[in-house]
Enzyme design. Sequence first.
Site, mmCIF file in Angstrom:
data_model
loop_
_atom_site.group_PDB
_atom_site.id
_atom_site.type_symbol
_atom_site.label_atom_id
_atom_site.label_comp_id
_atom_site.label_asym_id
_atom_site.label_seq_id
_atom_site.Cartn_x
_atom_site.Cartn_y
_atom_site.Cartn_z
ATOM 1 N N ASN A 179 0.834 -1.195 0.000
ATOM 2 C CA ASN A 179 0.000 0.000 0.000
ATOM 3 C C ASN A 179 0.873 1.251 0.000
ATOM 4 O O ASN A 179 2.110 1.174 -0.070
ATOM 5 C CB ASN A 179 -0.977 -0.011 1.182
ATOM 6 C CG ASN A 179 -0.278 -0.008 2.536
ATOM 7 O OD1 ASN A 179 0.869 0.439 2.676
ATOM 8 N ND2 ASN A 179 -0.965 -0.511 3.553
ATOM 9 N N THR A 239 -11.005 -4.151 7.916
ATOM 10 C CA THR A 239 -10.084 -5.218 8.271
ATOM 11 C C THR A 239 -10.129 -6.321 7.218
ATOM 12 O O THR A 239 -11.190 -6.755 6.805
ATOM 13 C CB THR A 239 -10.445 -5.818 9.640
ATOM 14 O OG1 THR A 239 -10.521 -4.768 10.603
ATOM 15 C CG2 THR A 239 -9.398 -6.821 10.089
ATOM 16 N N GLY A 242 -7.265 -5.576 2.350
ATOM 17 C CA GLY A 242 -6.023 -5.751 1.602
ATOM 18 C C GLY A 242 -5.645 -7.216 1.448
ATOM 19 O O GLY A 242 -5.110 -7.620 0.416
ATOM 20 N N ASP A 243 -5.911 -8.015 2.471
ATOM 21 C CA ASP A 243 -5.608 -9.446 2.413
ATOM 22 C C ASP A 243 -6.481 -10.133 1.364
ATOM 23 O O ASP A 243 -6.010 -11.006 0.628
ATOM 24 C CB ASP A 243 -5.833 -10.092 3.782
ATOM 25 C CG ASP A 243 -4.931 -9.498 4.851
ATOM 26 O OD1 ASP A 243 -3.815 -9.056 4.502
ATOM 27 O OD2 ASP A 243 -5.342 -9.472 6.023
ATOM 28 N N GLY A 278 -15.603 -8.087 10.674
ATOM 29 C CA GLY A 278 -14.685 -9.188 10.909
ATOM 30 C C GLY A 278 -13.553 -9.243 9.907
ATOM 31 O O GLY A 278 -13.430 -8.405 9.009
ATOM 32 N N SER A 282 -15.185 -12.334 6.796
ATOM 33 C CA SER A 282 -15.753 -11.371 5.855
ATOM 34 C C SER A 282 -15.301 -11.602 4.425
ATOM 35 O O SER A 282 -15.808 -10.973 3.493
ATOM 36 C CB SER A 282 -15.381 -9.943 6.284
ATOM 37 O OG SER A 282 -13.972 -9.729 6.120
#
Length: 290
Positions: A179, A239, A242-243, A278, A282
């Site tokens: 990022n 949350t 990005g993952d 979450g 999520s």
Amino acid sequence: MKALVFGSMNIDCVYQQDHIVCPGETLSSLSFARNAGGKGLNQAIALAKAGMETWFAGNIGEDGLFLKALLEQNGIRTDMIRIGETPTGCAIIQVDKNGQNAIVLYGGANQTVTEEQIRETLANFGPGDLLLMQNEINLGRELLAAARAAGITVAVNPSPISPELTRWPLETADWLILNEIEGAALGTEGTPVVMYEALEKKYPDTRIVLTLGEDGSMARDGDHLVRQASVRVPVVDTTAAGDTFTGFFLHAVMNGTDITSALNRAARAAAITVSRPGAGASIPTRDEVD
């Protein structure tokens, strides 16, 4: 082709609040939840939900057995997870009314990786396989070097940034997905284009993906620098966004999808993630993204 995520697993303690607590302030939480987390765990679930055969390597304590079970429920092979005496990593996450978060991280068992463990794990993978790694376990530099020596394709998400990470041989990675904060630390500050070009100059043999939050993402597709807009949705919790992006993007490109289409698919997957509370829970399935 197999994907190995050698990374972190955390117990996330999530507090929903009106705003992120300020220094010296005591703030009552609107709600509390104990969730599965860790960038490694989240990215492994994203890869698996995107459709990739995924293995996980990392360390937990007895208190983290539910994390191992969650990975297995998502079809991820957990043979290489080690269970020791050190408590599982833990994250304290504050989420404000706008869905933004602030995180305090305790490494715990994530910081007990050994060189012997790295050798034994990588012996099961080779050319054509993918290693996805982050910066929430120890011996990251050694892991990256060992994987490249074995001919494994390596994607690095250099998060969180640390002084140690700047000494990794990142120029040997195949993919660098980062990022703006990480880009400024590893390259230079400036506009996204200036930052991207500085990273390309520093890591000329590494393919770079720069994520820009609500401003989308960018990567080079052939001779063109492609910009992908974010998909606008009501934000509940950022949350694992990005993952999710990382997992869906890598699944796409590892299966031959062009960069432009891969960015678009990853953006749509991340949009679903931020519309839900979450972390791992999520992350959408490939059918939802379709």
